[in-house]
Design a protein around this motif. Structure first.
Motif, PDB file in Angstrom:
ATOM      1  N   ARG A  33       0.833  -1.199   0.000  1.00  0.00           N
ATOM      2  CA  ARG A  33       0.000   0.000   0.000  1.00  0.00           C
ATOM      3  C   ARG A  33       0.866   1.247   0.000  1.00  0.00           C
ATOM      4  NH1 ARG A  33      -1.039   3.353   3.811  1.00  0.00           N
ATOM      5  NH2 ARG A  33      -3.197   3.664   3.162  1.00  0.00           N
ATOM      6  N   SER A  49       2.502   6.457   4.234  1.00  0.00           N
ATOM      7  CA  SER A  49       2.085   5.167   4.817  1.00  0.00           C
ATOM      8  C   SER A  49       2.434   3.987   3.910  1.00  0.00           C
ATOM      9  CB  SER A  49       0.570   5.174   5.101  1.00  0.00           C
ATOM     10  OG  SER A  49       0.241   6.211   5.993  1.00  0.00           O
ATOM     11  N   ARG A  51       3.809   0.540   2.689  1.00  0.00           N
ATOM     12  CA  ARG A  51       3.994  -0.816   3.188  1.00  0.00           C
ATOM     13  C   ARG A  51       4.438  -1.698   2.031  1.00  0.00           C
ATOM     14  NH1 ARG A  51      -0.722  -3.322   6.557  1.00  0.00           N
ATOM     15  NH2 ARG A  51       0.994  -4.768   7.020  1.00  0.00           N
ATOM     16  N   LYS A  53       6.584  -5.724   1.048  1.00  0.00           N
ATOM     17  CA  LYS A  53       6.846  -7.052   1.579  1.00  0.00           C
ATOM     18  C   LYS A  53       7.860  -7.760   0.700  1.00  0.00           C
ATOM     19  CE  LYS A  53       4.552 -11.318   3.081  1.00  0.00           C
ATOM     20  NZ  LYS A  53       3.266 -12.049   3.235  1.00  0.00           N
ATOM     21  N   LEU A  58       8.315  -7.752   6.354  1.00  0.00           N
ATOM     22  CA  LEU A  58       7.384  -6.643   6.170  1.00  0.00           C
ATOM     23  C   LEU A  58       8.108  -5.331   6.384  1.00  0.00           C
ATOM     24  CD1 LEU A  58       4.311  -8.067   8.123  1.00  0.00           C
ATOM     25  CD2 LEU A  58       4.704  -8.102   5.643  1.00  0.00           C
ATOM     26  N   GLU A  60       7.796  -0.986   6.481  1.00  0.00           N
ATOM     27  CA  GLU A  60       6.950   0.209   6.554  1.00  0.00           C
ATOM     28  C   GLU A  60       7.854   1.434   6.588  1.00  0.00           C
ATOM     29  OE1 GLU A  60       4.338   0.049   9.875  1.00  0.00           O
ATOM     30  OE2 GLU A  60       3.628  -1.992   9.447  1.00  0.00           O
TER      31      GLU A  60
END
Length: 557
Positions: A33, A49, A51, A53, A58, A60
């Motif tokens: 995202r 924000s 994000r 992977k 993960l 951020e």
């Protein structure tokens, strides 16, 4: 090539790109995202924000530059990386992440956390594939028991092992340690060092090792190689030194030494044990004692030494067994065993002891002598007492009896009292140059007075029996009392003491990392460099320097 084999090769060739794409996709960085996405052609800017992977990792952050073709990303602002498979998390202000190698390069305000262990630094590379983190340019590791800092560090997460190098400092509530190489296991909380290692306890005690150490930070157990522990009242050193702090217990192997500062007694040996709370030590293997006085030192050798010295004990003593040798100023002695009373400086020798001063030799079954104000003052000899003194012509004047009491002055025998079956034999001289004969006397008591070690006066008890033997009638046995043996070859010397054990003195000026100044060299700013250059240009009057601003201007053209 048959038709079926051709068909298999064609199928394999056709599907190979698909397998490679899927393999790449398995390692590919994915965008989960972002508030907005800009760019194309393999470069994308992710804003707000973000994000991402990469397999189980993960990511951020506030924004990112994503290089899709290279499978890499630059991450900006509140970077947070964690794994779905373990407890490791990282935070930083900036990072670079490579999806192919799974290498994260984190910079500025980096916080690396694994359960109770946290690493703080500004420069950290984290290999997610090997689960290994490297920091450089200073880092700090904190867990529930210790804080460790160093210039460089390597954290092997799977092994719970951290290797610290260069200016390493370990701090816990009880100790501060400094070294240049340390391996720390985070689960048992043990620290192993190589090379010079220095510790200071909260009580001011020091623990040093020049060849590395092992430290169980929870059990408070230490093992030092070429180690030295110093407290307010003692100093203990050994080639290999074990110290269990909770038990106040020391155990040493190889060149062991224990110094009691209050008693000014130092004990050496090949192996030793010391219970500090009890004031009890056991040293054996070529043992040596040095008892320090203001102007002199008493040396003693033995195979085994036992020392008991504690405030709560009414009797404070030193016991020595086998191969006893004593040397102090002009006095020396030997015995099979010995006891030394710390409180009154009384020394007792047992089993065929012998002592010598400048000109005399005294032997017996046992003897006790007293040291006052650093000098031998009194001697008590019991059972088969035998004294021999040499005169100016090296004749052997002899006295024997059940017991003897001698008083000394300035290291020389002053008076000698013989009680019980006393016998004496002394040479009559003419002008201290010619032997006239010998006087032999039997008496219940005999008192002899000496001046500078020479016999000057003899007093006998009631009804002495004596005779004079002229020099021509002395013969071979006429100049000896029964039991006479001159044992000068057994007399200890400092050469014999040093041959027994040579002592390498403690280097109190040895390198110590706590004494290294913590100076930091700061690079000058551009403004400071410019001022310095302009000042130098003015002073030299050359006018050939180009200001930094002009250099920058040129670079823009």
């Amino acid at each position: 090539m048959n038709s079926s084999l051709k068909s298999f090769c064609l199928i394999a060739f056709f599907f190979l790109p698909i397998f490679m794409i899927r393999a790449q996709e398995n390692n590919a960085l994915e965008i989960l995202r972002a508030d907005s996405l800009k760019g194309a052609m393999g470069f994308e800017r992710l804003l707000g924000s973000v994000r991402m992977k990469n397999q189980s990792t993960l990511i951020e952050c506030d924004s990112a530059h994503f290089f899709r073709a290279d499978n890499k990303a630059k991450l900006y602002g509140r970077v947070f990386i964690r794994s779905e498979e373990d407890s490791v998390t990282t935070r930083s202000a900036y990072a670079e992440y490579d999806g192919n190698t799974k290498l994260a390069k984190l910079r500025t305000n980096v916080v690396f956390t694994n359960m109770e262990t946290t690493v703080y630094t500004d420069y950290l590379d984290y290999d997610r594939a090997g689960n290994i983190a490297y920091y450089f340019n200073d880092g700090r590791v904190v867990d529930s028991a210790n804080v460790l800092t160093s210039e460089k560090g390597r954290y092997e997460v799977n092994r719970e092992r951290i290797t610290f190098t260069d200016d390493v400092v370990l701090v816990n509530p009880d100790y501060t340690m400094k070294t240049n190489f340390l391996v720390y296991l985070t689960i048992p909380k043990t620290a192993e060092t190589k090379g010079l290692t220095n510790l200071i306890s909260k009580d001011g005690n020091t623990l040093d090792a020049s060849k590395g150490s092992f430290y169980d930070t929870q059990a408070k157990n230490f093992r030092f190689f070429d180690g030295l522990v110093e407290t307010e009242t003692s100093r203990v050193k050994a080639d290999e030194l074990l110290y269990r702090e909770n038990e106040a217990y020391y155990e040493g192997k190889g060149d062991v030494r224990v110094l009691n500062k209050e008693r000014e007694v130092e004990i050496f040996g090949d192996q030793g044990q010391y219970w500090e709370d009890r004031g009890y030590s056991l040293v054996h293997g070529k043992a040596l004692v040095r008892r320090y006085f203001e102007t002199d030192t008493l040396y003693m050798t033995a195979d085994t030494l036992i020392s008991q010295d504690h405030e709560s004990d009414s009797l404070k003593y030193l016991l020595a067994f086998s191969s006893i040798q004593l040397v102090k100023s002009q006095m020396s002695g030997i015995a099979d065993s010995l006891s030394y009373n710390y409180s009154d400086s009384t020394i007792r020798l047992f089993q065929d002891p012998a002592i010598w001063d400048n000109r005399s030799q005294i032997t017996a079954d046992s003897m006790t002598f007293f040291i006052e104000n650093e000098q031998l003052r009194k001697l008590f000899v019991k059972n088969n007492a035998f004294a021999v003194m040499t005169d100016t012509l090296v004749n052997f004047n002899q006295m024997k009896g059940r017991s003897m009491t001698g008083l000394f002055e300035n290291g020389d025998l002053n008076t000698l009292d013989i009680t019980g079956n006393g016998e004496s034999l002394y040479y009559a001289l003419e002008g201290d140059t010619l032997v006239q004969g010998v006087n032999k006397t039997l008496s219940a008591t005999i008192k002899m007075t000496f001046v500078e070690g020479q016999l000057k006066k003899v007093n006998y008890g009631v009804k002495p029996e004596g005779k004079f033997i002229p020099v021509q009638d002395i013969g071979e046995e006429g100049g000896k009392l029964e039991g006479f043996v001159w044992r000068k070859e057994e007399k200890p010397t400092m050469e014999k003491i040093f041959a027994w054990r040579s002592v390498n003195e403690v280097d109190l000026e040895a390198e110590n990392l706590f004494e290294v100044p913590e100076a930091e060299i700061r690079m000058p700013s551009d403004e400071e460099m410019q001022k310095s250059l302009e000042k130098w240009d003015t002073n030299t009057n050359k006018g050939g320097l180009i200001p930094l601003k002009k250099v920058k201007d040129f670079s823009n053209e």
